[in-house]
Design an enzyme around this catalytic site. Sequence first.
Site, PDB file in Angstrom:
ATOM      1  N   HIS A 181       0.835  -1.200   0.000  1.00  0.00           N
ATOM      2  CA  HIS A 181       0.000   0.000   0.000  1.00  0.00           C
ATOM      3  C   HIS A 181       0.878   1.261   0.000  1.00  0.00           C
ATOM      4  O   HIS A 181       0.470   2.306  -0.495  1.00  0.00           O
ATOM      5  CB  HIS A 181      -0.899   0.037   1.243  1.00  0.00           C
ATOM      6  CG  HIS A 181      -1.930  -1.040   1.282  1.00  0.00           C
ATOM      7  ND1 HIS A 181      -1.662  -2.306   1.775  1.00  0.00           N
ATOM      8  CD2 HIS A 181      -3.224  -1.056   0.882  1.00  0.00           C
ATOM      9  CE1 HIS A 181      -2.760  -3.041   1.679  1.00  0.00           C
ATOM     10  NE2 HIS A 181      -3.713  -2.315   1.144  1.00  0.00           N
ATOM     11  N   ASP A 251      -4.895  -6.083  -7.775  1.00  0.00           N
ATOM     12  CA  ASP A 251      -4.985  -5.368  -6.507  1.00  0.00           C
ATOM     13  C   ASP A 251      -5.209  -3.891  -6.856  1.00  0.00           C
ATOM     14  O   ASP A 251      -5.136  -3.495  -8.027  1.00  0.00           O
ATOM     15  CB  ASP A 251      -3.708  -5.577  -5.677  1.00  0.00           C
ATOM     16  CG  ASP A 251      -3.962  -5.468  -4.177  1.00  0.00           C
ATOM     17  OD1 ASP A 251      -4.995  -4.882  -3.788  1.00  0.00           O
ATOM     18  OD2 ASP A 251      -3.128  -5.953  -3.392  1.00  0.00           O
TER      19      ASP A 251
END
Length: 329
Positions: A181, A251
């Site tokens: 992230h 993702d």
Amino acid sequence: MKNLGPIMMDVSGLTLTEIEKTQLIKPGIGGVILFSRNFESMEQIKSLIKDIRQINKDLLIATDHEGGRVQRFKQGFTHLPAMAKLGELYDQNPQQAIKKAFSCGFVLAYELLDIGVDFSFAPVLDLDHGNSCVIGDRAFHSSPTVVVELAGCLIQGMHQAGMKCVGKHFPGHGFVVADSHLDLPIDNRSMDDLLPDIAPFKNLTNHGLDALMPAHVVYPQVDDKPAGFSAKWIKDILQGQLKFKGVIFSDDLSMQGAHFIEDIADRVSASLDSGCDMALICNHPELVAQVIDKDWGVNAKLQLMQGFYGFKSDKISHQQHLAIIRDLL
């Protein structure tokens, strides 16, 4: 159900904005992912999902609902345990852990389907190497064999309730320390060293694994691109060697691990060209706005992920499975 566009977007709040209402009917949009910011109460989330479906009844609606620290909806839902709890129980009593894994899967799926969510991005198939803060107790176990057994039972429970599953993060995110992230993790292990991490994906292919999500991790001894942008990982290894025929979700393309490609349209193109069927863009509506009017085509495979929302396996079954996992909650 019509063929769907390959982009999954999110929405900003508890109700739809006027801009979001116009975006949800765009041909490129095939799904919506819901987050904690979209949830206030059971009544509100049902209303939001109903509004989405009234605008575009064919859209896939998903969320991250794994249990433990990754569960977007809390009040009115069973707060499922982190999957590591099942792994710990397995080390003491394998049969009990297997039984509870099935029930966790059933409860997870039943409660989401009951409000109109098609599927959850679960289960995590990464191994617990003890390195990763972002994976950590989201992983079932450090042993590929145990992960296959527990995740396989959880998937069976999800299927029993009427929901498809999404295994993540191929070929394994559990070894790297960096959080994709926030960074682009590098896993310098050889293919031979990666084989234990790949094993859960390999063993569950054609044994219940409906879909999967590649990792935003680079494995430079195999390819110089992150797995989610790598035709070598997706087309050659996953689909060619492992014979995986299910749906592949990227993702989130707004994560730092995807920023090695600067332009969001180029990111979506690279993701789809590498073999992903649907590209996720989350938490950045300005990025969605940049790609929403481009012609991304449609994908018939995405229909496979529609859940039996509204499907009732009778509430008695839900209560029975809830009783089985009560001591884990």
